[in-house]
Design a protein around this motif. Structure first.
Motif, short mmCIF file in Angstrom:
data_model
loop_
_atom_site.label_atom_id
_atom_site.label_comp_id
_atom_site.label_asym_id
_atom_site.label_seq_id
_atom_site.Cartn_x
_atom_site.Cartn_y
_atom_site.Cartn_z
N ALA A 1 5.44 2.92 41.56
CA ALA A 1 6.03 3.57 42.60
C ALA A 1 5.13 3.61 43.87
O ALA A 1 4.04 4.11 43.58
CB ALA A 1 6.68 4.87 42.29
N GLY B 1 4.68 4.14 48.20
CA GLY B 1 5.29 4.40 49.66
C GLY B 1 4.90 3.24 50.68
O GLY B 1 4.51 2.08 50.40
N SER C 1 1.43 7.80 47.39
CA SER C 1 1.72 7.31 45.98
C SER C 1 0.66 7.93 45.03
O SER C 1 0.63 7.58 43.75
CB SER C 1 2.07 5.93 45.44
N ASP D 1 6.25 14.59 52.40
CA ASP D 1 7.48 13.69 51.90
C ASP D 1 7.91 14.11 50.29
O ASP D 1 6.96 13.72 49.57
CB ASP D 1 7.24 12.11 52.13
N GLY E 1 9.56 12.45 48.17
CA GLY E 1 9.71 11.39 47.33
C GLY E 1 8.48 10.80 47.21
O GLY E 1 8.35 10.37 45.95
N ALA E 2 7.41 10.87 48.02
CA ALA E 2 6.07 10.38 47.84
C ALA E 2 5.52 11.42 46.62
O ALA E 2 4.70 10.87 45.75
CB ALA E 2 5.37 10.47 48.93
N ARG F 1 6.94 12.68 44.33
CA ARG F 1 7.66 12.18 42.97
C ARG F 1 7.01 10.88 42.55
O ARG F 1 6.80 10.90 41.35
CB ARG F 1 9.26 12.09 43.17
N MET F 2 6.93 10.20 43.55
CA MET F 2 6.18 8.91 43.07
C MET F 2 4.68 9.18 42.47
O MET F 2 4.43 8.63 41.40
CB MET F 2 6.04 7.69 44.11
N CYS G 1 4.72 19.33 47.61
CA CYS G 1 5.24 18.78 48.84
C CYS G 1 4.87 20.05 49.81
O CYS G 1 5.24 21.21 49.86
CB CYS G 1 6.76 19.00 48.60
#
Length: 367
Positions: free
Chosen positions: A162, A164, A195, A252, A254-255, A257-258, A276
């Motif tokens: 994963a 970014g 990431s 972020d 999402g980052a 989590r990645m 985060c």
């Protein structure tokens, strides 16, 4: 397997000294610095080990031989006599790439065709796009052959699935860490972790995890490869316990989590913690001082350059206020953005190719 030949470790121009430092520290050498990498004489087992344990090279090339040639007929005749079976296997495809510099044989397509035909007709290896990559170079009428023993680029460790925007390649991250003096004995924090590349690389270095432990290499498709000896070499490169912790954060979610998922795949999730939060809200972790490593946004990469000056200023102020005793490394294309942090940087490093950009490392001593 005990035959010695030249081995070339390729890297991004500008990071040759860092790669030489790593290779010397791992017992390779004597080393010969070259543009875009370093060379040394070794055996096939050195090729295997370089792919397995070195974090900085982009590829490991084996210089397997060559001969002089001044016209295509001579190239064809001598290529048919070359001992391809000492390196290549008839049951494995090959892919030929050719370059010519200052030579009477100048047509690269014709060079490639002659070598492909010689290998196919004399050894029996098929030609295919997914074959072992054979690099043919003719310079001043001297033909040389190199095998790309790595196959896929070495930054593809197999764990960072994963990613970014504008991710840092693992090989570059490892060499930038080394340029900052990181040797796996201190914590590392990245407040714009994306990431998680810097954090994961640092954690792997600290616990001795071989970067090539979970992937395949093209040397496994060559003549003379010994699967049992290779399995033993990987077993001998076992990790050791580590009591350090490594920290990453990003605004972020999402980052984050990645990065967490990538650390878990790499087997360092017990050492790496991701949160985060904005870069200006970072706090010094408990424990000893270490290294803050940042690959922040710069105008050509992410965002517009104007607002980034304020971000860099605020991050620099947070580091100066809260991270006394820590060192800082910042990678950017813009000297102005580095100056905006207000951090007491040492002289900047050499420009380094990062995709289509050229970046520099700016680092401090202990704040």
């Amino acid at each position: 397997m005990d035959h010695r030949f030249e081995i070339f470790l390729a890297c991004a121009p500008g990071l040759e000294a860092a790669l030489a430092s790593e290779a010397k520290g791992m017992g390779f050498g004597p080393l010969r610095p070259m543009a875009g990498g370093i060379a040394f004489d070794g055996t096939w087992r050195d090729v295997w080990r370089a792919n397995l344990v070195l974090r900085g090279p982009a590829r490991v090339l084996a210089r397997i031989g060559g001969f002089p040639a001044v016209h295509l007929a001579q190239l064809d005749k001598r290529a048919r006599r070359f001992a391809w079976g000492d390196v290549l296997r008839a049951d494995q495809p090959v892919r030929v790439e050719a370059t010519s510099l200052r030579s009477r044989i100048y047509h690269e397509g014709a060079i490639r065709g002659r070598i492909e035909r010689a290998i196919t007709e004399e050894l029996g290896s098929p030609v295919a796009d997914d074959g072992v990559r054979l690099l043919v170079r003719i310079e001043e009428n001297l033909v040389s052959f190199s095998i790309d023993t790595s196959g896929g680029p070495l930054h593809r460790r197999g764990f960072k699935q994963a990613v970014g925007k504008a991710p840092m390649r693992e090989t570059l991250a490892a060499l930038f860490l080394r340029e900052c003096g990181y040797r796996g004995t201190e914590p590392v924090l990245d407040p714009m972790c994306g990431s998680g590349t810097f954090v994961i690389e640092a954690a792997e270095i600290a616990c001795g995890l071989a970067p090539g432990r979970a992937r395949k290499f093209d040397f496994e498709r060559l003549s003379g490869f010994d699967p049992q000896a290779w399995a033993q070499m990987k077993a001998d490169a076992a990790p050791h316990p580590c009591d350090l912790r490594f920290y990453g954060s990003d605004r972020d979610a999402g980052a984050v989590r990645m990065a967490t998922a990538n650390a878990e795949r790499a087997g360092v999730d017990h050492l790496a913690r991701f949160e985060c939060r904005s870069a200006t809200a970072i706090e010094r972790p408990d424990g000893p001082a270490g290294l803050v490593m940042i690959n922040p946004p710069y105008g050509e990469r992410i965002g517009k350059p104007g607002p980034l000056y304020g971000l860099h200023r605020d991050v620099g102020a947070a580091l100066m206020e809260r991270f006394r005793g820590w060192r800082v490394g910042v990678i950017t294309t813009e000297a102005g953005l580095a100056r905006a942090t207000g951090l007491p940087f040492l002289p900047a490093g050499r420009p380094v190719a990062h995709g289509s950009l050229r970046v520099r490392l700016y680092q401090t001593g202990p704040l």
